[in-house]
Design a protein around this motif. Sequence first.
Motif, PDB file in Angstrom:
ATOM      1  N   TRP A 116      67.805  26.824  27.523  1.00 31.79           N
ATOM      2  CA  TRP A 116      68.362  27.328  28.768  1.00 31.79           C
ATOM      3  C   TRP A 116      69.397  26.369  29.616  1.00 31.79           C
ATOM      4  O   TRP A 116      69.329  25.303  29.334  1.00 31.79           O
ATOM      5  CB  TRP A 116      67.081  27.493  30.004  1.00 31.79           C
ATOM      6  CG  TRP A 116      66.377  28.510  29.570  1.00 31.79           C
ATOM      7  CD1 TRP A 116      64.897  28.314  28.854  1.00 31.79           C
ATOM      8  CD2 TRP A 116      66.402  29.810  29.784  1.00 31.79           C
ATOM      9  NE1 TRP A 116      64.265  29.437  28.563  1.00 31.79           N
ATOM     10  CE2 TRP A 116      65.254  30.651  28.924  1.00 31.79           C
ATOM     11  CE3 TRP A 116      67.070  30.724  30.238  1.00 31.79           C
ATOM     12  CZ2 TRP A 116      64.796  31.903  29.025  1.00 31.79           C
ATOM     13  CZ3 TRP A 116      67.168  32.134  30.095  1.00 31.79           C
ATOM     14  CH2 TRP A 116      65.884  32.584  29.663  1.00 31.79           C
ATOM     15  N   THR A 164      72.326  25.904  33.094  1.00 28.18           N
ATOM     16  CA  THR A 164      72.969  26.692  34.302  1.00 28.18           C
ATOM     17  C   THR A 164      74.155  26.090  34.257  1.00 28.18           C
ATOM     18  O   THR A 164      74.673  25.412  33.698  1.00 28.18           O
ATOM     19  CB  THR A 164      72.147  26.130  35.574  1.00 28.18           C
ATOM     20  OG1 THR A 164      72.095  24.956  35.535  1.00 28.18           O
ATOM     21  CG2 THR A 164      70.682  26.707  35.439  1.00 28.18           C
ATOM     22  N   GLY A 220      70.146  22.751  40.133  1.00 32.23           N
ATOM     23  CA  GLY A 220      69.489  23.738  39.311  1.00 32.23           C
ATOM     24  C   GLY A 220      69.093  25.144  39.594  1.00 32.23           C
ATOM     25  O   GLY A 220      68.929  25.892  38.680  1.00 32.23           O
ATOM     26  N   GLU A 234      70.138  31.431  34.959  1.00 29.49           N
ATOM     27  CA  GLU A 234      69.889  30.681  33.699  1.00 29.49           C
ATOM     28  C   GLU A 234      70.010  31.465  32.621  1.00 29.49           C
ATOM     29  O   GLU A 234      69.728  32.718  32.512  1.00 29.49           O
ATOM     30  CB  GLU A 234      68.301  30.127  33.851  1.00 29.49           C
ATOM     31  CG  GLU A 234      68.115  28.929  34.595  1.00 29.49           C
ATOM     32  CD  GLU A 234      66.658  28.402  34.116  1.00 29.49           C
ATOM     33  OE1 GLU A 234      66.764  27.347  33.693  1.00 29.49           O
ATOM     34  OE2 GLU A 234      65.739  29.131  34.596  1.00 29.49           O
ATOM     35  N   ASP A 280      66.141  33.764  36.169  1.00 31.04           N
ATOM     36  CA  ASP A 280      66.404  33.244  37.482  1.00 31.04           C
ATOM     37  C   ASP A 280      65.727  31.931  37.560  1.00 31.04           C
ATOM     38  O   ASP A 280      64.391  31.838  37.704  1.00 31.04           O
ATOM     39  CB  ASP A 280      66.032  34.313  38.631  1.00 31.04           C
ATOM     40  CG  ASP A 280      66.252  33.638  39.942  1.00 31.04           C
ATOM     41  OD1 ASP A 280      66.655  32.450  40.218  1.00 31.04           O
ATOM     42  OD2 ASP A 280      66.341  34.670  41.017  1.00 31.04           O
ATOM     43  N   SER A 281      66.449  30.722  37.885  1.00 27.79           N
ATOM     44  CA  SER A 281      65.692  29.420  38.015  1.00 27.79           C
ATOM     45  C   SER A 281      64.733  29.283  39.063  1.00 27.79           C
ATOM     46  O   SER A 281      63.913  28.605  39.079  1.00 27.79           O
ATOM     47  CB  SER A 281      66.841  28.442  37.943  1.00 27.79           C
ATOM     48  OG  SER A 281      67.585  28.322  39.199  1.00 27.79           O
ATOM     49  N   LYS A 282      64.950  30.214  40.301  1.00 32.92           N
ATOM     50  CA  LYS A 282      64.045  30.119  41.434  1.00 32.92           C
ATOM     51  C   LYS A 282      62.615  30.511  40.973  1.00 32.92           C
ATOM     52  O   LYS A 282      61.654  30.016  41.538  1.00 32.92           O
ATOM     53  CB  LYS A 282      64.604  31.024  42.394  1.00 32.92           C
ATOM     54  CG  LYS A 282      65.678  30.507  43.247  1.00 32.92           C
ATOM     55  CD  LYS A 282      65.928  31.432  44.368  1.00 32.92           C
ATOM     56  CE  LYS A 282      66.225  32.840  44.202  1.00 32.92           C
ATOM     57  NZ  LYS A 282      67.537  33.318  43.234  1.00 32.92           N
ATOM     58  N   ARG A 311      61.092  29.710  38.359  1.00 31.97           N
ATOM     59  CA  ARG A 311      60.517  28.558  37.493  1.00 31.97           C
ATOM     60  C   ARG A 311      59.952  29.200  35.956  1.00 31.97           C
ATOM     61  O   ARG A 311      58.968  28.819  35.608  1.00 31.97           O
ATOM     62  CB  ARG A 311      59.479  27.930  38.146  1.00 31.97           C
ATOM     63  CG  ARG A 311      59.830  27.376  39.422  1.00 31.97           C
ATOM     64  CD  ARG A 311      58.822  26.423  40.167  1.00 31.97           C
ATOM     65  NE  ARG A 311      59.330  26.128  41.319  1.00 31.97           N
ATOM     66  CZ  ARG A 311      58.950  26.434  42.491  1.00 31.97           C
ATOM     67  NH1 ARG A 311      57.626  27.105  42.559  1.00 31.97           N
ATOM     68  NH2 ARG A 311      59.076  25.809  43.703  1.00 31.97           N
ATOM     69  N   GLU A 333      74.110  30.802  44.545  1.00 32.27           N
ATOM     70  CA  GLU A 333      73.989  30.952  43.104  1.00 32.27           C
ATOM     71  C   GLU A 333      74.894  31.495  42.170  1.00 32.27           C
ATOM     72  O   GLU A 333      75.182  31.227  41.068  1.00 32.27           O
ATOM     73  CB  GLU A 333      72.482  31.546  42.926  1.00 32.27           C
ATOM     74  CG  GLU A 333      71.267  30.498  43.388  1.00 32.27           C
ATOM     75  CD  GLU A 333      69.968  31.233  43.398  1.00 32.27           C
ATOM     76  OE1 GLU A 333      69.132  30.505  43.382  1.00 32.27           O
ATOM     77  OE2 GLU A 333      69.900  32.606  43.488  1.00 32.27           O
TER      78      GLU A 333
END
Length: 128
Positions: free
Chosen positions: A14, A16, A23, A27, A39-41, A43, A109
């Motif tokens: 992965w 970004t 971060g 992703e 979506d990195s949010k 996790r 983002e």
Amino acid sequence: MPDAAVPAADRPAWRTSSHSAGGACVEVAPGPRGVLVRDSKDRGLGPMLQLDHTAWRELLAAAASRRTGAVGGLRIAQGVRRTLHAGAQVVTFWHVSMAGLTLHYTDAEWAAFALGVREGEFEFAPAV
């Protein structure tokens, strides 16, 4: 399946944009049958899209020009929405949908991803 449950050698690589703050961003990772997007949010626990070459190129073009678009089953839309990510409510503006799944990104983002796209940070071809 969460990344921790997958053997390290089989985990996607992965990445970004280098412009993402802490971060939090779009992703992406080359996958076995296309480019994976999440979506990195979330996790690593939220939805993940698998884009073929045509959809991947449309995502890159739409991000670079900060426009909405659609090709095949991929749809990129704008609009203010309150979405839930890792238990927290976030105001998002960019929405990427495919196969009944939607990823939601804040304007910051998406802007960070767009900068990375324009600078060539995501120039890899989907696996076939």
